[in-house]
Structures are given as C-alpha cells and as structure tokens.
Design a protein around this motif. Structure first.
Motif, PDB file in Angstrom:
ATOM      1  N   VAL A  36       0.809  -1.184  -0.054  1.00 33.80           N
ATOM      2  CA  VAL A  36      -0.023  -0.027  -0.059  1.00 33.80           C
ATOM      3  C   VAL A  36       0.903   1.202   0.010  1.00 33.80           C
ATOM      4  CG1 VAL A  36      -1.934   1.214   1.025  1.00 33.80           C
ATOM      5  CG2 VAL A  36      -1.838  -1.212   1.289  1.00 33.80           C
ATOM      6  N   GLY A  37       0.429   2.127  -1.036  1.00 36.79           N
ATOM      7  CA  GLY A  37       1.518   3.475  -0.885  1.00 36.79           C
ATOM      8  C   GLY A  37       0.335   4.535  -0.873  1.00 36.79           C
ATOM      9  N   ILE A  38       0.578   5.695  -0.993  1.00 32.45           N
ATOM     10  CA  ILE A  38      -0.245   6.936  -0.748  1.00 32.45           C
ATOM     11  C   ILE A  38      -0.273   7.247  -2.133  1.00 32.45           C
ATOM     12  CG2 ILE A  38       1.566   8.435  -0.272  1.00 32.45           C
ATOM     13  CD1 ILE A  38      -0.276   9.779   1.833  1.00 32.45           C
ATOM     14  N   HIS A  39      -1.810   7.929  -2.261  1.00 30.39           N
ATOM     15  CA  HIS A  39      -2.227   8.516  -3.529  1.00 30.39           C
ATOM     16  C   HIS A  39      -2.433   9.814  -3.032  1.00 30.39           C
ATOM     17  CE1 HIS A  39      -3.723   7.978  -7.667  1.00 30.39           C
ATOM     18  NE2 HIS A  39      -4.987   8.553  -7.359  1.00 30.39           N
ATOM     19  N   LEU A  40      -1.385  10.813  -3.191  1.00 36.12           N
ATOM     20  CA  LEU A  40      -1.528  12.294  -2.764  1.00 36.12           C
ATOM     21  C   LEU A  40      -2.315  13.026  -3.650  1.00 36.12           C
ATOM     22  CD1 LEU A  40       2.213  13.074  -2.291  1.00 36.12           C
ATOM     23  CD2 LEU A  40       0.851  12.678  -0.392  1.00 36.12           C
ATOM     24  N   VAL A  41      -3.167  13.935  -2.889  1.00 38.84           N
ATOM     25  CA  VAL A  41      -4.334  14.497  -3.542  1.00 38.84           C
ATOM     26  C   VAL A  41      -4.334  16.021  -3.356  1.00 38.84           C
ATOM     27  CG1 VAL A  41      -6.862  14.739  -3.400  1.00 38.84           C
ATOM     28  CG2 VAL A  41      -5.723  12.779  -2.815  1.00 38.84           C
ATOM     29  N   LEU A  42      -4.454  16.761  -4.464  1.00 41.39           N
ATOM     30  CA  LEU A  42      -4.288  18.183  -4.585  1.00 41.39           C
ATOM     31  C   LEU A  42      -5.280  18.620  -5.580  1.00 41.39           C
ATOM     32  CD1 LEU A  42      -2.725  20.433  -3.430  1.00 41.39           C
ATOM     33  CD2 LEU A  42      -1.405  20.580  -5.410  1.00 41.39           C
ATOM     34  N   THR A  43      -6.283  17.676  -6.084  1.00 39.67           N
ATOM     35  CA  THR A  43      -7.062  18.074  -7.059  1.00 39.67           C
ATOM     36  C   THR A  43      -8.738  17.383  -6.829  1.00 39.67           C
ATOM     37  OG1 THR A  43      -6.423  15.939  -8.531  1.00 39.67           O
ATOM     38  CG2 THR A  43      -5.414  18.233  -8.987  1.00 39.67           C
ATOM     39  N   TRP A  44      -8.733  17.033  -5.556  1.00 42.51           N
ATOM     40  CA  TRP A  44     -10.221  16.390  -5.411  1.00 42.51           C
ATOM     41  C   TRP A  44     -10.509  16.514  -3.923  1.00 42.51           C
ATOM     42  CZ3 TRP A  44     -12.019  12.677  -2.221  1.00 42.51           C
ATOM     43  CH2 TRP A  44     -13.462  12.155  -2.549  1.00 42.51           C
ATOM     44  N   GLY A  45     -11.514  16.956  -3.592  1.00 35.25           N
ATOM     45  CA  GLY A  45     -12.145  17.032  -2.205  1.00 35.25           C
ATOM     46  C   GLY A  45     -11.440  17.891  -1.140  1.00 35.25           C
ATOM     47  N   LYS A  46     -11.200  17.388   0.000  1.00 31.89           N
ATOM     48  CA  LYS A  46     -11.000  18.488   1.188  1.00 31.89           C
ATOM     49  C   LYS A  46      -9.567  18.082   1.557  1.00 31.89           C
ATOM     50  CE  LYS A  46     -15.598  19.694   2.820  1.00 31.89           C
ATOM     51  NZ  LYS A  46     -15.678  21.114   2.094  1.00 31.89           N
ATOM     52  N   ALA A  47      -8.809  19.277   2.006  1.00 28.17           N
ATOM     53  CA  ALA A  47      -7.574  18.968   2.542  1.00 28.17           C
ATOM     54  C   ALA A  47      -7.603  18.554   3.986  1.00 28.17           C
ATOM     55  CB  ALA A  47      -6.954  20.774   2.595  1.00 28.17           C
ATOM     56  N   LEU A  48      -6.433  17.790   4.468  1.00 27.15           N
ATOM     57  CA  LEU A  48      -6.618  17.360   5.761  1.00 27.15           C
ATOM     58  C   LEU A  48      -5.930  18.393   6.741  1.00 27.15           C
ATOM     59  CD1 LEU A  48      -5.499  13.696   5.171  1.00 27.15           C
ATOM     60  CD2 LEU A  48      -7.705  14.436   5.104  1.00 27.15           C
ATOM     61  N   CYS A  49      -5.177  18.987   6.368  1.00 24.59           N
ATOM     62  CA  CYS A  49      -4.582  20.149   7.286  1.00 24.59           C
ATOM     63  C   CYS A  49      -5.304  21.238   7.384  1.00 24.59           C
ATOM     64  CB  CYS A  49      -3.056  20.805   6.581  1.00 24.59           C
ATOM     65  SG  CYS A  49      -2.219  21.808   7.552  1.00 24.59           S
ATOM     66  N   PRO A  50      -5.651  21.752   8.508  1.00 24.72           N
ATOM     67  CA  PRO A  50      -6.890  22.772   8.614  1.00 24.72           C
ATOM     68  C   PRO A  50      -6.171  24.288   8.664  1.00 24.72           C
ATOM     69  CG  PRO A  50      -6.050  22.217  10.757  1.00 24.72           C
ATOM     70  CD  PRO A  50      -5.234  21.122   9.849  1.00 24.72           C
ATOM     71  N   ASP A  51      -4.606  24.281   8.529  1.00 27.02           N
ATOM     72  CA  ASP A  51      -4.364  25.486   8.379  1.00 27.02           C
ATOM     73  C   ASP A  51      -3.820  26.126   6.998  1.00 27.02           C
ATOM     74  OD1 ASP A  51      -3.335  28.213   9.383  1.00 27.02           O
ATOM     75  OD2 ASP A  51      -1.460  27.285   9.956  1.00 27.02           O
ATOM     76  N   LEU A  52      -4.613  26.050   6.231  1.00 26.67           N
ATOM     77  CA  LEU A  52      -4.286  26.460   4.768  1.00 26.67           C
ATOM     78  C   LEU A  52      -5.191  27.644   4.295  1.00 26.67           C
ATOM     79  CD1 LEU A  52      -4.240  22.785   3.387  1.00 26.67           C
ATOM     80  CD2 LEU A  52      -2.326  24.093   4.078  1.00 26.67           C
ATOM     81  N   HIS A  53      -4.865  28.188   3.300  1.00 22.88           N
ATOM     82  CA  HIS A  53      -5.225  29.493   2.835  1.00 22.88           C
ATOM     83  C   HIS A  53      -5.440  29.442   1.228  1.00 22.88           C
ATOM     84  CE1 HIS A  53      -5.433  31.120   6.985  1.00 22.88           C
ATOM     85  NE2 HIS A  53      -3.809  30.601   6.930  1.00 22.88           N
ATOM     86  N   SER A  54      -4.263  29.500   0.605  1.00 21.90           N
ATOM     87  CA  SER A  54      -4.306  29.876  -0.838  1.00 21.90           C
ATOM     88  C   SER A  54      -4.476  28.531  -1.485  1.00 21.90           C
ATOM     89  CB  SER A  54      -2.856  30.180  -1.110  1.00 21.90           C
ATOM     90  OG  SER A  54      -1.669  29.284  -1.147  1.00 21.90           O
ATOM     91  N   ILE A  55      -4.438  27.165  -1.064  1.00 20.95           N
ATOM     92  CA  ILE A  55      -4.773  26.183  -2.084  1.00 20.95           C
ATOM     93  C   ILE A  55      -6.074  25.526  -1.777  1.00 20.95           C
ATOM     94  CG2 ILE A  55      -2.177  25.522  -2.040  1.00 20.95           C
ATOM     95  CD1 ILE A  55      -2.816  23.137  -0.320  1.00 20.95           C
ATOM     96  N   VAL A  56      -6.889  26.132  -0.827  1.00 22.31           N
ATOM     97  CA  VAL A  56      -8.148  25.677  -0.746  1.00 22.31           C
ATOM     98  C   VAL A  56      -9.179  26.766  -0.859  1.00 22.31           C
ATOM     99  CG1 VAL A  56      -7.458  23.812   0.558  1.00 22.31           C
ATOM    100  CG2 VAL A  56      -8.042  25.836   1.737  1.00 22.31           C
TER     101      VAL A  56
END
Length: 232
Positions: free
Chosen positions: A56-76
């Motif tokens: 099992v690897g990780i499917h990094l996401v930046l183009t679908w759904g919500k971010a996991l990190c709560p402290d974001l501004h420009s990318i969400v």
C-alpha cells in the motif's frame, strides 16, 4: 519483464476498496495507493490489514475533495476544498509551502494507520507537474520510498518505482491483451495504473469514471500471465 499492477483510489468508496481487494486476491494487482481524504479510508485500512500481502502506497491529493491540514489558505477555498482540478496544467502554480504542508499531513496520517508505506503517487498525476518536482524528490528522500514514474522525474531514476508507467489501461484502453501491449515497452520494470472496483452508487455520485471499473476488475481477475512476465 517485471510488472506491477497498482490500483489507484483506494479509500474512495467501499465499492472501490472491495474491487481492489478482489483484484488482489483473485487477480494480478499487487499494490494499491490510498487517498487519505477519501470517504472510505477507514474501510480501506481495515481491508489492507486483513490482506498484508497487498503493498500500500499513498495517492497524494491536490485536485479532489478537501484538505486534511486545517491551517491552509491559498490552495483551498473557504470550505477547505482544493482549488485545483485535473486540468491543473492550465492553472496557476500552487503555493509550495502550503502544498508541502498538506502533503506531509497526508503522509503522516497514512503512517498513523500502522501500514508500511510502499511508494508515493498522486491523483491525476499531479506529482509529475514540473513545478512540483523538487518537492516530490524531497518527500521521497524524507520518507525513504520511491515515487511513481513521471517524465519530469525520469532524470532521477534512483527515486522512481519503475522504469516506465503504463496509463492506457483505462476507459477504451481496458483490454485483456494488456501483456501484448506491455511487451513493446523497452523497459525491464513497468507499473500499470489500474482502477478496479465494484461501481457502487457512491462512486457514481463522485466520479465520472465509474462503470468501466467493473470491466477493469473482471479483466484483472482473469489475465493469463505470460512466461516472460514476473508479477510484482
């Protein structure tokens, strides 16, 4: 030739999870990559732990759904949903610091499951976007795992999971003659991107690619492996 059939979108829906496990237990799939913001992540983790042979690897996401990190501004946006989509190459380059912060959050959440991290890839192949190259190499170095092949990364082969990536097993390219196609690739180690699933109503509601996943699952469970292929 060594061939790794990797199933993307693990954790997206239970039907996706069940299809991936079916293609592992009764087919050629050897690894899957987990979307940490998927609605069915907990089910996927439980399934993976029941089948420890599945890498099992990780499917990094930046183009679908919500971010996991709560402290974001420009990318969400204000709802916490990523601003980028599959046509990201036509969009502005994301803030590197926030992108790294979010992807490290996704990686740490993955590690908190207790599953060993096999490799890194991404939804819509955004990890292969040239502006993200240095970030991807840094993550591979820090987490000590290889990254899915991308043209932007091929000058750094020591970081790559395989020597080539086959992306045509998708849509109209889903065929049982996959090995005939792979034989023409001048590489000794190839990853085949796949999306097996039982296309449940949840999947149909959130993905434009749903019904063909049933055929992918069926073919992946019925392939005859040629003598010249080693399945990873």
């Amino acid at each position: 030739m060594e061939v790794l059939f990797n199933a993307d979108d693990f954790g997206l829906t239970k039907g996706v999870n069940d299809g991936i496990i079916e293609a592992f237990v009764n087919g050629v799939v050897g690894s899957a990559t987990l979307m940490m913001n998927g609605p069915a992540v907990e089910d996927a983790v439980t399934a993976a732990k029941r089948h420890p042979g599945l890498k099992v690897g990780i499917h990094l996401v930046l183009t679908w759904g919500k971010a996991l990190c709560p402290d974001l501004h420009s990318i969400v946006d204000k709802e916490g949903t990523f601003r980028w989509r599959s046509n990201f190459r036509e969009m502005n380059i994301p803030d590197m610091k926030e992108t790294e912060k979010e992807w490290r959050t996704q990686l740490e959440v993955f590690l908190s499951t207790g599953l060993p991290l096999h490799h890194i890839d991404s939804h819509h192949h955004i990890h292969g976007w040239e502006p993200l190259k240095e970030l991807m190499l840094r993550l591979a170095e820090d987490y000590r795992v290889p990254v899915r092949f991308a043209e932007s990364l091929q000058t750094d082969p020591d970081y790559l999971l395989t020597e080539a990536l086959w992306t045509d097993f998708y849509g109209n390219g889903v065929t049982s003659s996959i090995f005939d196609q792979l034989r023409r690739i001048p590489a000794g180690k190839v990853e085949v991107m796949t999306h097996p699933a039982f296309a449940d109503t949840e999947l149909q509601a959130i993905s434009s690619y749903s019904e063909p996943r049933n055929l992918e699952r069926e073919i992946l469970c019925s392939l005859e492996i040629p003598y010249w292929v080693t399945i990873l």
